[in-house]
Design an enzyme around this catalytic site. Structure first.
Site, PDB file in Angstrom:
ATOM      1  N   SER A  11      -2.924   1.262  -0.070  1.00  0.00           N
ATOM      2  CA  SER A  11      -1.594   0.716  -0.316  1.00  0.00           C
ATOM      3  C   SER A  11      -1.638  -0.801  -0.298  1.00  0.00           C
ATOM      4  O   SER A  11      -2.500  -1.401   0.337  1.00  0.00           O
ATOM      5  CB  SER A  11      -0.629   1.209   0.768  1.00  0.00           C
ATOM      6  OG  SER A  11       0.629   0.594   0.623  1.00  0.00           O
ATOM      7  N   HIS A  12      -0.671  -1.390  -0.948  1.00  0.00           N
ATOM      8  CA  HIS A  12      -0.513  -2.838  -0.892  1.00  0.00           C
ATOM      9  C   HIS A  12      -0.025  -3.283   0.481  1.00  0.00           C
ATOM     10  O   HIS A  12      -0.195  -4.425   0.865  1.00  0.00           O
ATOM     11  CB  HIS A  12       0.502  -3.294  -1.944  1.00  0.00           C
ATOM     12  CG  HIS A  12      -0.013  -3.202  -3.332  1.00  0.00           C
ATOM     13  ND1 HIS A  12      -0.129  -2.004  -3.995  1.00  0.00           N
ATOM     14  CD2 HIS A  12      -0.466  -4.150  -4.167  1.00  0.00           C
ATOM     15  CE1 HIS A  12      -0.631  -2.235  -5.194  1.00  0.00           C
ATOM     16  NE2 HIS A  12      -0.839  -3.520  -5.329  1.00  0.00           N
ATOM     17  N   SER A  13       0.586  -2.387   1.209  1.00  0.00           N
ATOM     18  CA  SER A  13       1.198  -2.704   2.488  1.00  0.00           C
ATOM     19  C   SER A  13       0.440  -2.047   3.639  1.00  0.00           C
ATOM     20  O   SER A  13       0.334  -0.813   3.683  1.00  0.00           O
ATOM     21  CB  SER A  13       2.642  -2.202   2.491  1.00  0.00           C
ATOM     22  OG  SER A  13       3.172  -2.206   3.795  1.00  0.00           O
ATOM     23  N   SER A  73      -2.326  -2.420  -8.674  1.00  0.00           N
ATOM     24  CA  SER A  73      -3.664  -2.938  -8.391  1.00  0.00           C
ATOM     25  C   SER A  73      -4.417  -2.112  -7.361  1.00  0.00           C
ATOM     26  O   SER A  73      -5.642  -2.219  -7.270  1.00  0.00           O
ATOM     27  CB  SER A  73      -3.598  -4.404  -7.948  1.00  0.00           C
ATOM     28  OG  SER A  73      -2.944  -4.532  -6.711  1.00  0.00           O
TER      29      SER A  73
END
Length: 130
Positions: A11-13, A73
């Site tokens: 995840s991006h987070s 991404s």
């Protein structure tokens, strides 16, 4: 004891990946290796090639690994890692992040093989909430 399929959450987070990992542990899949690879090395928003690669190594206990990216991404990062380090026991799965992870974890905890766990995650895309 039979090894279960591992799951890597990309995840991006960092908070999102860690929270989902905690949720999976609460639904009875504590025996499934679930590794969060969220954010950047310094804890920021983004994705990290190195964190994904390390997570794959940690999640693989011999039965394979389902790799679940959240979006954008994270998919590119996961693909780059797999291109540089091909592994037949890792499947990158196109599934909804939360629902796919839950389906994968439940299926893995039942002792299913890699293809069945990946299939359960992918099928979660078609499950209606109401």
């Amino acid at each position: 004891m039979r090894q279960t399929v591992g799951i890597v959450l990309v995840s991006h987070s960092p908070g999102l990946a860690l929270g989902l990992r905690d949720l999976l542990a609460q639904i009875g899949s504590a025996d499934v290796p679930v590794i969060a690879a969220g954010g950047t090395r310094d804890g920021g928003i983004g994705t990290s090639y190195d964190l994904v690669r390390e997570a794959l190594d940690r999640a693989d206990h011999g039965a394979g690994v389902v790799l679940l990216p959240d979006l954008g991404s994270s998919v590119l990062t996961a693909r780059a890692v797999l291109a540089d380090h091909p592994h037949p026991g890792v499947l990158l799965v196109d599934a909804p992040f939360v629902e796919g992870a839950v389906a994968a974890a439940v299926t893995a905890s039942a002792g299913a093989d890699l293809r069945a766990v990946a299939g359960a995650a992918e099928e979660a895309r078609d499950v209606r909430k109401f």
